[in-house]
Design an enzyme around this catalytic site. Structure first.
Site, short mmCIF file in Angstrom:
data_model
loop_
_atom_site.label_atom_id
_atom_site.label_comp_id
_atom_site.label_asym_id
_atom_site.label_seq_id
_atom_site.Cartn_x
_atom_site.Cartn_y
_atom_site.Cartn_z
N LYS A 13 111.08 47.49 43.22
CA LYS A 13 111.59 46.29 43.91
C LYS A 13 112.84 45.73 43.24
O LYS A 13 113.69 45.20 43.93
CB LYS A 13 110.48 45.24 44.10
CG LYS A 13 110.16 44.41 42.89
CD LYS A 13 109.03 43.44 43.20
CE LYS A 13 108.37 42.98 41.90
NZ LYS A 13 109.27 42.35 40.92
N ARG A 88 104.38 34.91 43.92
CA ARG A 88 103.47 35.94 43.42
C ARG A 88 102.02 35.49 43.43
O ARG A 88 101.14 36.25 43.02
CB ARG A 88 103.85 36.24 41.98
CG ARG A 88 104.03 37.70 41.68
CD ARG A 88 105.03 37.79 40.60
NE ARG A 88 104.91 38.91 39.73
CZ ARG A 88 106.01 39.53 39.28
NH1 ARG A 88 107.20 39.15 39.66
NH2 ARG A 88 105.89 40.51 38.44
N ARG A 127 109.16 54.24 32.10
CA ARG A 127 110.14 53.15 32.08
C ARG A 127 110.10 52.52 30.69
O ARG A 127 109.06 52.45 30.08
CB ARG A 127 109.71 52.14 33.15
CG ARG A 127 110.68 51.04 33.42
CD ARG A 127 110.30 50.34 34.71
NE ARG A 127 109.40 49.22 34.45
CZ ARG A 127 109.12 48.29 35.36
NH1 ARG A 127 109.62 48.36 36.57
NH2 ARG A 127 108.30 47.30 35.08
N ARG A 129 110.59 49.14 28.94
CA ARG A 129 110.86 47.71 28.96
C ARG A 129 109.89 47.06 28.00
O ARG A 129 108.76 47.54 27.84
CB ARG A 129 110.66 47.18 30.38
CG ARG A 129 111.62 46.07 30.75
CD ARG A 129 111.49 45.72 32.20
NE ARG A 129 110.29 44.95 32.47
CZ ARG A 129 109.93 44.55 33.66
NH1 ARG A 129 110.66 44.87 34.71
NH2 ARG A 129 108.83 43.84 33.83
N ARG A 140 99.00 44.36 34.49
CA ARG A 140 99.88 43.78 35.51
C ARG A 140 99.56 44.32 36.90
O ARG A 140 99.70 43.62 37.90
CB ARG A 140 101.35 44.00 35.13
CG ARG A 140 101.77 43.02 34.04
CD ARG A 140 103.25 42.95 33.83
NE ARG A 140 103.75 44.16 33.22
CZ ARG A 140 104.77 44.85 33.68
NH1 ARG A 140 105.41 44.44 34.74
NH2 ARG A 140 105.17 45.93 33.07
P1 AMP Z 1 108.93 41.36 36.96
O1 AMP Z 1 110.26 41.65 36.32
O2 AMP Z 1 109.08 40.80 38.34
O3 AMP Z 1 107.99 42.51 36.88
O4 AMP Z 1 108.27 40.17 36.07
C1 AMP Z 1 108.01 40.34 34.71
C2 AMP Z 1 107.05 39.28 34.21
O5 AMP Z 1 107.60 37.97 34.41
C3 AMP Z 1 105.71 39.24 34.93
O6 AMP Z 1 104.79 40.16 34.37
C4 AMP Z 1 105.28 37.79 34.68
O7 AMP Z 1 104.81 37.61 33.36
C5 AMP Z 1 106.59 37.05 34.80
N1 AMP Z 1 106.86 36.62 36.20
C6 AMP Z 1 107.89 37.04 36.99
N2 AMP Z 1 107.86 36.44 38.19
C7 AMP Z 1 106.78 35.62 38.17
C8 AMP Z 1 106.18 34.74 39.10
N3 AMP Z 1 106.69 34.58 40.35
N4 AMP Z 1 105.08 34.07 38.73
C9 AMP Z 1 104.55 34.19 37.50
N5 AMP Z 1 105.05 35.01 36.57
C10 AMP Z 1 106.15 35.73 36.89
#
Ligand code: AMP
Length: 186
Positions: A13, A88, A127, A129, A140
């Site tokens: 995404k 989310r 990946r 990160r 996750r």
């Molecule tokens: P992502 O890069 O979208 O995979 O997000 C990485 C991490 O950021 C997630 O595992 C959460 O810890 C936090 N995070 C990102 N977006 C949200 C959201 N909308 N609500 C809560 N935590 C978020």
């Protein structure tokens, strides 16, 4: 134009939503990126968010809703924005709706990128990160199923959901996304 991108970690995404934002000439807003940046800067938001990111947990709704509301109010988001990774949770989706109603904006489309679990795990293991350790990856994914998937039916009922098969080359997946965005009822 406001578009929401939803998908489990590893579905692609980040890449696809950045590309779509470029194509539509709207701002790409990744809450994950904003939060990771805040953690690097060690600012107040970063200090609150850091333990959640480390565990692979979602940060509290209030924190992320505040970040998004603030960003959407800025000038570079007036023409539109592509939300990558927000909302989310059902709570975030409800708060987002309230915010949109209050600011007189409407959600044009929700794109769900769907990829089978085995493929996600395979992709995530390759990946690199900081929050991609073996334990946080499966955690996750569980959180995605428990917290995020329920909002898909919410958007489906409202007729804005487009589910896209996320398996294929970057170009193949992107053209499916474009077709969905272009086909949406206005
Ligand atoms: P992502 O890069 O979208 O995979 O997000 C990485 C991490 O950021 C997630 O595992 C959460 O810890 C936090 N995070 C990102 N977006 C949200 C959201 N909308 N609500 C809560 N935590 C978020």
């Amino acid at each position: 134009m406001l578009i929401v991108f939803i998908g489990p970690p590893g579905a692609g995404k980040g890449t696809q939503s950045a590309r779509l934002a470029d194509h539509l000439a709207v701002r790409h807003l990744s809450t994950g990126e904003i939060l990771r940046h805040a953690v690097e800067e060690n600012n107040i938001v970063g200090q609150e968010a850091a333990p959640y990111l480390e565990r692979g947990d979602l940060v509290p709704d209030d924190l992320v809703v505040g970040i998004v509301a603030e960003r959407l109010a800025q000038r570079d988001c007036q023409a539109g924005a592509l939300m990558d990774g927000f909302p989310r949770t059902p709570g975030q989706a409800a708060a987002f709706d309230k915010h949109l109603a209050k600011t007189g904006r409407a959600l044009d489309a929700v794109i769900e990128l769907r990829v089978a679990r085995e493929e996600l795990l395979r992709r995530l293991m390759t990946r690199k990160r900081a929050d991609d350790s073996a334990e946080t990856i499966s955690h996750r994914l569980e959180i995605y199923i428990r917290e995020t998937e329920p909002i898909l039916s919410y958007y489906k009922t409202r007729g804005v959901l487009h589910t896209i098969d996320g398996i294929g080359t970057l170009d193949q997946v992107f053209s499916r996304i474009l077709a969905a965005v272009n086909s949406r009822a206005r």
